[in-house]
Design an enzyme around this catalytic site. Sequence first.
Site, short mmCIF file in Angstrom:
data_model
loop_
_atom_site.label_atom_id
_atom_site.label_comp_id
_atom_site.label_asym_id
_atom_site.label_seq_id
_atom_site.Cartn_x
_atom_site.Cartn_y
_atom_site.Cartn_z
N ASP B 146 0.68 -1.21 0.01
CA ASP B 146 0.06 -0.06 -0.17
C ASP B 146 0.77 1.14 -0.02
OD1 ASP B 146 -2.82 -0.74 -0.02
OD2 ASP B 146 -2.58 -1.60 1.86
N HIS B 386 0.26 3.37 14.86
CA HIS B 386 -1.07 2.27 14.91
C HIS B 386 -0.44 1.02 15.01
CE1 HIS B 386 0.48 1.61 10.63
NE2 HIS B 386 0.22 0.24 10.89
N TYR B 468 -0.56 -13.52 11.88
CA TYR B 468 0.43 -13.63 10.66
C TYR B 468 1.78 -13.15 10.87
CZ TYR B 468 0.76 -9.67 7.37
OH TYR B 468 1.14 -8.48 6.97
N ARG B 469 1.86 -12.10 11.77
CA ARG B 469 3.21 -11.14 11.79
C ARG B 469 2.91 -10.38 13.20
NH1 ARG B 469 3.93 -6.75 7.07
NH2 ARG B 469 5.76 -5.78 7.48
#
Lengths: 526, 526
Positions: B146, B386, B468-469
Amino acid sequence: MAVSPPTSVSAAALHEFDSLLGSERVISSEEGLVEWRDPFQHSNWDEYTASAVVMPETVEEIQEIVRIASRRGVPLWTLGQGRNNGYGGPAPRVKGSVIVSLRNMNRVLEMNEELGYAVVEPGVRWFDLYEAIKTGGHRLMLSIADVGWGSVIGNTLDHGITYMPYGVDMGMQCGMEVVLASGEVMRTGMGAMPGNRAWHVYKRGLGPTPDQLFMQSNFGIVTKMGVWLMPYPEVYMPIWVRVWKDDHLGPVVDTLRRLMLEDTIRMVPQVMNTLLYGSVFTRREQWWQGAGPMPDETIDHMGRELDIGRWLLRAALYGDEAVVDYRFAKVQREFGRIPGCDVWGSKCAPDEIPALENPAERVQGGVPSLDLNAMTAWYGGEEGGHIGFSPIAPLTGHDASALRDLLRGMIEDAGLDYIAALLPINARSFAHITLVIFDTKNEPQARAAYDVAKRLVRDAAKLGYGEYRAHLDFMDLAQEQYSFGGHAYRRFCETIKDALDPAGILSPGKQGIWPKSMRAGGRHST
Amino acid sequence: MAVSPPTSVSAAALHEFDSLLGSERVISSEEGLVEWRDPFQHSNWDEYTASAVVMPETVEEIQEIVRIASRRGVPLWTLGQGRNNGYGGPAPRVKGSVIVSLRNMNRVLEMNEELGYAVVEPGVRWFDLYEAIKTGGHRLMLSIADVGWGSVIGNTLDHGITYMPYGVDMGMQCGMEVVLASGEVMRTGMGAMPGNRAWHVYKRGLGPTPDQLFMQSNFGIVTKMGVWLMPYPEVYMPIWVRVWKDDHLGPVVDTLRRLMLEDTIRMVPQVMNTLLYGSVFTRREQWWQGAGPMPDETIDHMGRELDIGRWLLRAALYGDEAVVDYRFAKVQREFGRIPGCDVWGSKCAPDEIPALENPAERVQGGVPSLDLNAMTAWYGGEEGGHIGFSPIAPLTGHDASALRDLLRGMIEDAGLDYIAALLPINARSFAHITLVIFDTKNEPQARAAYDVAKRLVRDAAKLGYGEYRAHLDFMDLAQEQYSFGGHAYRRFCETIKDALDPAGILSPGKQGIWPKSMRAGGRHST
């Protein structure tokens, strides 16, 4: 050769295996061991012979076998079905190893139609999983190998090639359970979390992903695996492309690459030469009784008589009918630029695939059989054998022609026929599967076949082409070619091997990776 | 916390790094180190701070850095660009580590239009590779993340998600070069053979494939990598699907799965909630000034005002115009079964993508920018931060709704907004990317965000969903959840870690994998 390999398992170890499994699941008689030899090895040779076979039925039994082997220093050689034909069959690399046959672990453990996957044990064959899908009434298709008797897990672990869209980059495996040399059971990916819902739908986990470390390797015994299944497409359309000149191989490959890169063709095709496809349903003596390799004129004649040309591409389209129609027209247009090239195909519904006459069309549609196993009888009799020599190359006409020239020249110099198919694993590369076919009863011919295969390993490497999978008899030689950084890759693998399996019991020598105890002076001599 | 981690690199080691690289490529001043901290960490916190940064420019310099670190016992923390935002940024897991920044190794080493791939160094950003493609006039597209400032290699190694067809199963990496902790250089796959022509076109080699072992791991420093590039399709068509009710998430996900399984949609979509997409171009205070999380009525209002609904799916079609037209009609028809659902999209030629107004449409078309980085300013000011909390789940409406309910409930209980997107990595699974957004200047809010993220790790695992991470601050906790077989997976990784890196210098603690010297009583305490 391995340093002081055991040539026979000790009576004490055999006794322990007997106590664990019962004597009916431990085979050690000479006659019982015959079927566990390489079926294509000349019967006078005995380098790759096991001293026993054990047949566990549970994960716990495998754990216990591994513990016994560690304690007793017994080399094990694991197989699903052992149909590794052309690369050594079920035979072990180290003489006297104990084969761990997982043929009895043949349950399909889970079938998920909504998410399109199954979970299988290592003894499950293509036939079995296909049947389980049919019996369950699932509208799902399984990407299969050419011959249906192989183990789904065994094939996957040896980088075996299958042909449907999920065969691209051998992409259909998801999530494993593995017994390590320590006897521990590990689950990979999301399966490392108890009760995780994504074990067989997401290919990684948290941290490094080890799944491909257990392929072509001796780091563990895989006991469960997820396999992705494709939902029924609206139509299935096997297609064929035929050219009449040997030098049209280049344009066929370049056109195929473009069509695969743009996704018009998405599966694993085969570009077969006349002798390969012809050997499925005819014998050599029908065409040529002379000495030495079959000459070009005879190959041309055979191609015309059988209507298969000099190179024949088998491929398939899958999807909604409108998209398949559009794509077939494009395939026709693109290959149509090659002079004399023919393109044909016909659509059917997935339910109609089992009734298709041509076994290749059934295989690409996921319906297993043994029909394509006939080709090794090329030289006559029931004793046909072959050695697989299979280097990888970029999917370009230039590379395809260069490899063909090298391989054909060397194989014909050895008095044998060049029998080959190019299998694009993805849009960018292909495995040049060369079947060095010989009569196993003819020792000089068998010897010549083994000798030329070894020369091919070295000479292909000089041109920049390496084997994707090696026969037992030249695993070390093939691995030897991967020498970047003073064999940094092999050293890396052997460092991991020694850490995971300090006793060196799991499949020593597999693909040229040896445990410390069998490496001479820190390095195994080839 | 690590057992006796070094909190500062020794003067002797710094001196050696200086001698090797020159002092301008060794940063150790307090002000110089500021930009290498987690940008989203509250400024009073200093657990994840480096004591120096070294900036090599060659593979040989990396080898020498590794040797110095081994000799001196210096923990290293490697990064390409260090844009690991939401997961810790460039900051190291172990306080006092020396960051090995590869930002200066930013060359595109090879570009192959015929076979569709590039070879890059670790400092090459999405921006750089995109520019190299444009500058060379290549009709190739790059699947990007992104935000365009990240490293192609760095993103790939952290299991980063990209969106074009090659983003499916994170499938675009092919062939690596790696510096190991021993200082050796290894090449993976076919690259292990000197001069092999298939290094960047075939994903495996002869023997076990280690590439994914270097992802989310601390087993080596990747110095080169092949990246597959997609040939220009005839048309590119970004598409949007909008629903107005929160409980239409389930039907959207089920429809999407069917369309992805049948290959009508083949890329990585995003299913975004109102707040996620709205946060890209508006701030919270425009909608809601009350205390606590934004209520449903306000979210509905925001969705209507911005015309983005409650859930908005971004996706894209790529291919020949006839196929894209057919598929778009099918997408419209299938989603059209959901009441009130809108589907729209518009086609363009690949050359026209850079001129598209919507940054999401550019990202799915492979044109990088920083436009989508705005969302973290949701709570106002320039100091928005975030934490990424991202569990994986099967791609079903049932799982999507269950995860939404769990995450929304817990995040709102912490007084924060539920800001989320579901990213299907493939047709069978999705990552539920949750952006726990907070104002980094507001310590209680930042603390609450970290606290809830940790609770989410545990509570999602109880329902069968794993990350996943993981963020630096809860890598250990996240890994702790993967406990099958008494943590067999972690023990497996740590066995390999100890064998490859006995001094424990490479990124100790990464994803919860620790070297022996930092594990308490054989196990690191969390």
